[in-house]
Write a protein that holds these residues in place. Structure first.
Motif, PDB file in Angstrom:
ATOM      1  N   LEU A 455      17.651  45.061  40.790  1.00 52.19           N
ATOM      2  CA  LEU A 455      18.855  44.363  40.349  1.00 52.19           C
ATOM      3  C   LEU A 455      20.013  45.335  40.145  1.00 52.19           C
ATOM      4  N   SER A 456      19.681  46.590  39.829  1.00 52.01           N
ATOM      5  CA  SER A 456      20.726  47.589  39.573  1.00 52.01           C
ATOM      6  C   SER A 456      21.360  48.124  40.852  1.00 52.01           C
ATOM      7  N   ASP A 457      20.751  47.838  42.008  1.00 49.81           N
ATOM      8  CA  ASP A 457      21.306  48.323  43.286  1.00 49.81           C
ATOM      9  C   ASP A 457      22.447  47.414  43.726  1.00 49.81           C
ATOM     10  N   ARG A 458      23.677  47.772  43.327  1.00 47.45           N
ATOM     11  CA  ARG A 458      24.837  46.951  43.674  1.00 47.45           C
ATOM     12  C   ARG A 458      25.398  47.326  45.041  1.00 47.45           C
ATOM     13  N   VAL A 468      26.758  48.466  52.249  1.00 45.43           N
ATOM     14  CA  VAL A 468      27.368  47.172  51.952  1.00 45.43           C
ATOM     15  C   VAL A 468      27.301  46.913  50.450  1.00 45.43           C
ATOM     16  N   GLN A 469      28.245  46.098  49.985  1.00 40.44           N
ATOM     17  CA  GLN A 469      28.204  45.640  48.594  1.00 40.44           C
ATOM     18  C   GLN A 469      27.246  44.453  48.528  1.00 40.44           C
ATOM     19  N   ARG A 470      26.335  44.506  47.585  1.00 42.19           N
ATOM     20  CA  ARG A 470      25.209  43.563  47.586  1.00 42.19           C
ATOM     21  C   ARG A 470      25.653  42.103  47.478  1.00 42.19           C
ATOM     22  N   ASP A 471      26.568  41.791  46.547  1.00 38.49           N
ATOM     23  CA  ASP A 471      26.998  40.407  46.361  1.00 38.49           C
ATOM     24  C   ASP A 471      27.705  39.878  47.599  1.00 38.49           C
ATOM     25  N   LYS A 503      36.479  43.420  57.214  1.00 38.43           N
ATOM     26  CA  LYS A 503      37.233  42.771  56.133  1.00 38.43           C
ATOM     27  C   LYS A 503      36.712  43.201  54.761  1.00 38.43           C
ATOM     28  N   GLU A 504      35.383  43.393  54.659  1.00 36.77           N
ATOM     29  CA  GLU A 504      34.809  43.822  53.378  1.00 36.77           C
ATOM     30  C   GLU A 504      35.269  45.230  53.025  1.00 36.77           C
ATOM     31  N   LYS A 505      35.328  46.140  54.020  1.00 36.19           N
ATOM     32  CA  LYS A 505      35.808  47.505  53.757  1.00 36.19           C
ATOM     33  C   LYS A 505      37.265  47.497  53.321  1.00 36.19           C
ATOM     34  N   SER A 521      29.782  45.291  39.997  1.00 36.04           N
ATOM     35  CA  SER A 521      29.932  45.322  41.460  1.00 36.04           C
ATOM     36  C   SER A 521      29.502  46.649  42.063  1.00 36.04           C
ATOM     37  N   GLY A 522      29.442  47.712  41.243  1.00 35.92           N
ATOM     38  CA  GLY A 522      29.138  49.039  41.766  1.00 35.92           C
ATOM     39  C   GLY A 522      30.339  49.741  42.361  1.00 35.92           C
TER      40      GLY A 522
END
Length: 526
Positions: A455-458, A468-471, A503-505, A521-522
């Motif tokens: 769960l801590s791996d954001r 990548v961002q996990r969410d 787009k995410e970057k 979000s990390g």
């Protein structure tokens, strides 16, 4: 068509048609406002008496071994004949212990007379209490709660001609409560359009109802008649002064809203939207843009107000404990404590309003991006619970059992998801909740496999090395939903990932450049 058939079809139309609520402030002098508040408090006291009675009967029922055994058997049986027999036995026991709607309704009659409450208001309050009992009997409810002193329940009569009857005077809507007559404040164009639609219906209700029935027969759809169903009075304490709002339930969909230039205020987009709704944030992916933002936030004011809430509560606690003396413990609140409590209550009210406004704004914005919303099932109620098992970490210390209660209270993820669901369904869109085996947070499309993550791996790397961002990645996998298989569309993942990842970057770079703090979000902001 005979009168009997017409009434039957009209009743069917009333069941099938949409309904919405118009909220306006009541136009009444302050002495009448205080009378409404007094009536609301009487309803609260009467409701508490009925809750006490129903809780006593329910507790007696749940103490019996036979009832608990029948419940266990009912939950573990799949045979329909056995289920029916067990259900009949459960119902018989509920009747013998007076845990039924009929007993709840008849018990409220003498209680309502004791407090001089109109029969229709007492019946409505009994319905609300029985709804809570039904959650305990048939759902996951544990207990029905009493209403605290200071809580003001609404005054509702589910019939337009009883309790709070409505009439038209000089082309305006007027209402009556006992000997009091009052109107409403119409402040904007939306409220004006709604009131005019109701007045138009009242001019010729028979014709409007006949048109609705004919449309239902010929086209199998419901038109908006704007028939007023019933009125509700809701008293509120705002900045130390009571105000009364009228909630008018109207048949049909709400009128569209317009901006000051006369253009539609809300735009409805087309396309797929995948959204991962966390405890404090929402990440989404659509055909046109991707996003990651905090829930229930309008600027930075929400976080500041949440901190003020905590500080007020701590100050109240210090003030309360300062008055403790030896002997029997009876709380005597000081004037300083009462002032702090009033400030805390007002701040909580403002925060609740801001949360609701932020939720509505976010839901409207998501609707402008597409018409098909795909997300995971609600799980906020599970996340609020404390852990049952005691675990130890790598250092040999006990892990905390607390979960996400405060985050869920401040950010309202379940309320946001419910609002989005209503928004998409009412406006002709589609709302989809994927099954539990979809596992968007564990899938890696580059490896075509499910990989368990902490769960801590954001922020994490895919099998091919892409960070990548996990969410956001979970929202992307929800965006790649396949209608036919009701699973992840692996081909769409491969073809659309490059475009969405760019787009995410750009989004993360924009978040860092503007120093926006996205919770859990990390993403580190300098």
């Amino acid at each position: 068509m005979s009168d009997k058939e017409y009434k039957k079809l009209l009743k069917q139309y009333h069941k099938l048609s949409d309904r919405h609520i118009l909220v306006v402030e009541a136009d009444m002098p302050y002495p009448d406002v205080l009378k409404v508040v007094a009536l609301s408090d009487k309803i609260r006291k009467a409701g508490n008496e009925l809750v006490s009675l129903m809780r006593k009967n329910y507790d007696q029922l749940m103490r019996t071994k036979k009832y608990r055994k029948l419940l266990k058997l009912y939950g573990n049986t799949e045979d329909k004949d056995k289920l029916k027999a067990l259900a009949n036995q459960l119902n018989d026991m509920q009747k013998s212990y007076n845990v039924t709607w009929d007993f709840c309704r008849t018990s409220m009659i003498p209680i309502g007379k004791k407090y001089s409450i109109d029969a229709v208001f007492a019946l409505t309050k009994a319905e609300d209490i029985w709804r809570g009992m039904e959650k305990c009997l048939y759902d996951n409810g544990k207990i029905t709660h009493f209403s605290k002193y200071g809580e003001l329940p609404c005054i509702r009569a589910k019939q337009i001609n009883r309790g709070i009857p409505m009439f038209v005077e000089d082309g305006k809507l007027r209402f009556k409560l006992r000997k009091m007559q009052f109107g409403i404040h119409v402040n904007d164009r939306f409220q004006s359009d709604e009131v005019n639609a109701v007045l138009s219906y009242l001019e010729n209700p028979d014709k409007m109802d006949a048109d609705a029935v004919n449309t239902l027969i010929e086209e199998a759809c419901c038109i908006d008649t704007y028939r007023p169903c019933y009125a509700t009075l809701v008293p509120r304490l705002i900045r130390g002064k009571y105000r009364v709002y009228l909630h008018l339930t109207i048949e049909g969909k709400a009128k569209p809203k317009y901006d000051r230039f006369g253009n539609p205020r809300h735009k409805y987009g087309k396309g797929m939207i995948g959204a991962d709704i966390g405890t404090q944030t929402v990440a989404y992916t659509s055909d046109t843009e991707v996003g990651l933002k905090n829930l229930s936030e309008r600027g930075n004011s929400i976080q500041t107000s949440e901190r003020k809430e905590r500080l007020y509560y701590r100050a109240m606690d210090r003030s309360r404990r300062a008055t403790i003396k030896k002997g029997k413990k009876t709380w005597k609140y000081s004037n300083h404590y009462k002032k702090l409590k009033a400030k805390h209550a007002e701040l909580c009210r403002i925060n609740a309003v801001n949360r609701q406004l932020a939720i509505n704004e976010d839901a409207n914005y998501l609707r402008s991006l597409g018409d098909t919303f795909v997300t995971e099932p609600k799980n906020a109620s599970k996340l609020m619970k404390r852990a049952k098992k005691t675990t130890v970490n790598s250092k040999g210390k006990f892990n905390k059992k607390k979960r996400f209660g405060k985050s869920i209270k401040n950010r309202c993820p379940s309320g946001f998801q419910t609002t989005v669901e209503k928004k998409f369904k009412v406006t002709g869109g589609a709302y989809i909740e994927v099954s539990n085996n979809y596992r968007a947070s564990q899938y890696d499309h580059t490896a075509d496999d499910y990989i368990k993550k902490k769960l801590s791996d954001r922020l994490y790397r895919l099998r091919d090395g892409t960070l990548v961002q996990r969410d956001w990645y979970s929202s992307f996998l929800l965006y790649c939903y396949d209608y036919r298989t009701q699973d992840i569309d692996k081909d769409k993942c491969i073809t659309d990932f490059g475009r969405c990842y760019d787009k995410e970057k750009a989004l993360i770079a924009w978040i860092k450049a503007n120093h926006i703090k996205i919770l859990n979000s990390g993403i580190k902001v300098a």
